[in-house]
Design a protein around this motif. Structure first.
Motif, mmCIF file in Angstrom:
data_model
loop_
_atom_site.group_PDB
_atom_site.id
_atom_site.type_symbol
_atom_site.label_atom_id
_atom_site.label_comp_id
_atom_site.label_asym_id
_atom_site.label_seq_id
_atom_site.Cartn_x
_atom_site.Cartn_y
_atom_site.Cartn_z
ATOM 1 N N ARG A 184 -6.592 4.563 10.635
ATOM 2 C CA ARG A 184 -6.653 4.071 9.256
ATOM 3 C C ARG A 184 -6.645 2.542 9.244
ATOM 4 O O ARG A 184 -7.429 1.902 8.566
ATOM 5 C CB ARG A 184 -5.449 4.569 8.443
ATOM 6 N N TYR A 236 -11.438 5.027 1.544
ATOM 7 C CA TYR A 236 -11.603 3.789 2.309
ATOM 8 C C TYR A 236 -13.035 3.248 2.318
ATOM 9 O O TYR A 236 -13.666 3.152 3.368
ATOM 10 C CB TYR A 236 -11.149 4.024 3.746
ATOM 11 N N HIS A 275 -6.839 10.436 6.139
ATOM 12 C CA HIS A 275 -6.527 9.819 4.836
ATOM 13 C C HIS A 275 -7.393 8.581 4.612
ATOM 14 O O HIS A 275 -6.879 7.485 4.384
ATOM 15 C CB HIS A 275 -5.021 9.482 4.755
ATOM 16 N N LYS A 307 -11.637 -0.852 -1.693
ATOM 17 C CA LYS A 307 -10.559 -1.762 -1.253
ATOM 18 C C LYS A 307 -10.652 -3.093 -2.010
ATOM 19 O O LYS A 307 -9.625 -3.670 -2.382
ATOM 20 C CB LYS A 307 -10.657 -2.007 0.251
ATOM 21 N N ARG A 345 0.881 -1.169 0.000
ATOM 22 C CA ARG A 345 0.000 0.000 0.000
ATOM 23 C C ARG A 345 0.924 1.226 0.000
ATOM 24 O O ARG A 345 2.121 1.102 -0.273
ATOM 25 C CB ARG A 345 -0.925 -0.008 1.223
ATOM 26 N N ARG A 356 -2.813 14.387 -2.059
ATOM 27 C CA ARG A 356 -1.688 14.069 -1.174
ATOM 28 C C ARG A 356 -1.392 15.336 -0.377
ATOM 29 O O ARG A 356 -1.477 16.449 -0.919
ATOM 30 C CB ARG A 356 -0.433 13.660 -1.964
HETATM 31 O O1 LIG Z 1 -3.603 6.357 -3.447
HETATM 32 C C1 LIG Z 1 -4.645 5.841 -2.999
HETATM 33 O O2 LIG Z 1 -5.254 4.938 -3.592
HETATM 34 C C2 LIG Z 1 -5.227 6.354 -1.704
HETATM 35 O O3 LIG Z 1 -4.519 7.411 -1.179
HETATM 36 C C3 LIG Z 1 -5.448 5.270 -0.720
HETATM 37 O O4 LIG Z 1 -6.546 5.590 0.075
HETATM 38 C C4 LIG Z 1 -4.269 5.002 0.147
HETATM 39 O O5 LIG Z 1 -4.516 3.765 0.698
HETATM 40 P P1 LIG Z 1 -3.593 2.960 1.722
HETATM 41 O O6 LIG Z 1 -2.192 3.088 1.320
HETATM 42 O O7 LIG Z 1 -3.863 3.514 3.054
HETATM 43 O O8 LIG Z 1 -4.126 1.590 1.569
#
Ligand SMILES: O=C(O)[C@H](O)[C@H](O)COP(=O)(O)O
Ligand SMILES: NC(=O)c1ccc[n+]([C@@H]2O[C@H](COP(=O)([O-])OP(=O)(O)OC[C@H]3O[C@@H](n4cnc5c(N)ncnc54)[C@H](O)[C@@H]3O)[C@@H](O)[C@H]2O)c1
Length: 336
Positions: A328, A258, A254, A263, A45, A208
């Motif tokens: 998160r 979500y 952030h 996801k 991630r 960002r």
């Molecule tokens: O770039 C993205 O897809 C988003 O910022 C995403 O919500 C980040 O997700 P994470 O790294 O926390 O899974």
């Protein structure tokens, strides 16, 4: 085949095991050169910095990030080292649209913004920005778009960032973080940008944190050059600026992207990319877990906030800003 997987990628357990000989789950921050040295693939991630320091001397051939953003991957180094990487375009655009829709309803309801007579500036009109464009038109808002890479391809209906600064009542950022070059977005909203504003707009950032200069937005809030801000992404996460958190209308950890749906899309897409790269058969099905929900109000303005109200996430972050990463990691994924 050995694969290291971020242990906060949902819906992957039980499937990746059928596609690799050895699978190791780790927190994103716990990937080290020693651990990745004899791995063939990393499924990550945004929390894993995939750079020379991590990868040099390893046998990693493929990195898949279950996110759209890829500013945590040193793509130049990957090219040099012959490592193929892949992200998940569009995976969570619906979730960010849900977040922005709720924010717009709250601006109308609690800040007296008349959406139908307001102009929304969208900076970065890709998967997310295009959905926000459609949403704003549905809400009868006037919309201005800024996307120099698309404009340079000869596409029409784009304007300068300055025009957005001068004409918009709400400005929402949806660009990737690009640290250098002609399309640089690092500190795109700096003191100069805030000085150009004419209508004391609300600023929304779900892109960002580094796209907005924290000191510049604090100055703009203090000097009332802007009416307020909605901030989901922060410079230097998870050590976010507490003064900014205090001063924003809504501040969230952030999580705009979500949703369970977003996801699940990301996990499916990252596994598909992995299978394409290693020539493996794709016979898995990934779907978000069904969650029971109340009967929603037929009135859209009420329904949107019943389905998702960012104040809840803001209250949780304000109560415990030091738990940014935990909020998160343990987030109860919402349905779109
Ligand atoms: O770039 C993205 O897809 C988003 O910022 C995403 O919500 C980040 O997700 P994470 O790294 O926390 O899974
Ligand atoms: N907060 C969250 O949970 C969350 C969720 C999804 C995406 N994001 C962030 O939002 C970004 C956008 O997501 P997306 O799915 O729309 O990505 P995308 O790649 O589909 O779209 C990005 C758009 O920005 C444009 N762009 C690039 N440089 C620009 C510049 N200098 N000025 C203006 N526009 C520029 C690109 O041409 C493109 O159209 C992601 O890169 C990610 O960093 C955050």
């Amino acid at each position: 085949m050995k694969v290291i997987v971020d242990n906060k990628i949902p819906y992957i357990q039980g499937i990746i095991e059928q596609l690799a000989d050895e699978v190791i789950y780790l927190p994103g921050k716990a990937f080290t050169p020693e651990i990745v040295k004899d791995a063939d693939a990393l499924l990550t991630r945004t929390r894993t910095q995939c750079n020379r320091q991590l990868l040099e001397g390893s046998r990693v051939k493929f990195i898949g990030t279950a996110t759209i953003g890829f500013d945590h991957i040193d793509t130049e180094y990957c090219k040099e080292a012959g490592i193929t990487w892949s992200n998940c375009p569009g995976c969570n655009a619906g979730a960010v649209e849900q977040y922005i829709h709720a924010v717009l309803q709250l601006l109308q309801r609690e800040k007296g913004i008349d959406l139908q007579h307001s102009c929304l500036g969208i900076v970065g009109v890709g998967h997310v920005g295009s959905r926000i464009d459609r949403l704003a038109k549905h809400l009868n808002m006037r919309v201005l778009h800024n996307d120099p890479p698309r404009a340079d391809q000869g596409e029409e209906d784009f304007c300068s960032l300055q025009q957005i600064a001068e004409e918009c009542d709400i400005i929402s950022f949806h660009t990737p973080l690009i640290k250098e070059g002609i399309y640089k977005t690092f500190h795109l909203a700096d003191n100069d940008f805030f000085r150009q504003l004419k209508k004391r707009p609300y600023i929304i950032n779900t892109s960002r944190g580094e796209v907005i200069d924290t000191q510049a937005i604090l100055t703009a809030l203090n000097e009332r050059t802007i009416s307020g801000a909605v901030i989901d992404v922060w410079e230097n996460e998870p050590d976010i600026n507490r003064e900014l958190l205090d001063k924003v209308f809504i501040g969230t950890p952030h999580i705009a992207g979500y949703s369970a749906d977003g996801k699940a899309n990301a996990t499916r897409m990252v596994l598909e990319a992995y299978c394409r790269f290693f020539g493996k058969e794709m016979n898995f099905k990934i779907a978000p877990t069904e969650t029971p929900h109340d009967a929603y109000d037929p009135n859209e303005e009420i329904r949107i906030l019943q389905q998702y109200n960012p104040h809840r996430d803001c209250e949780a972050l304000r109560a415990h800003p030091e738990r940014f990463e935990q909020l998160r990691g343990d987030y109860p994924l919402r349905r779109e």
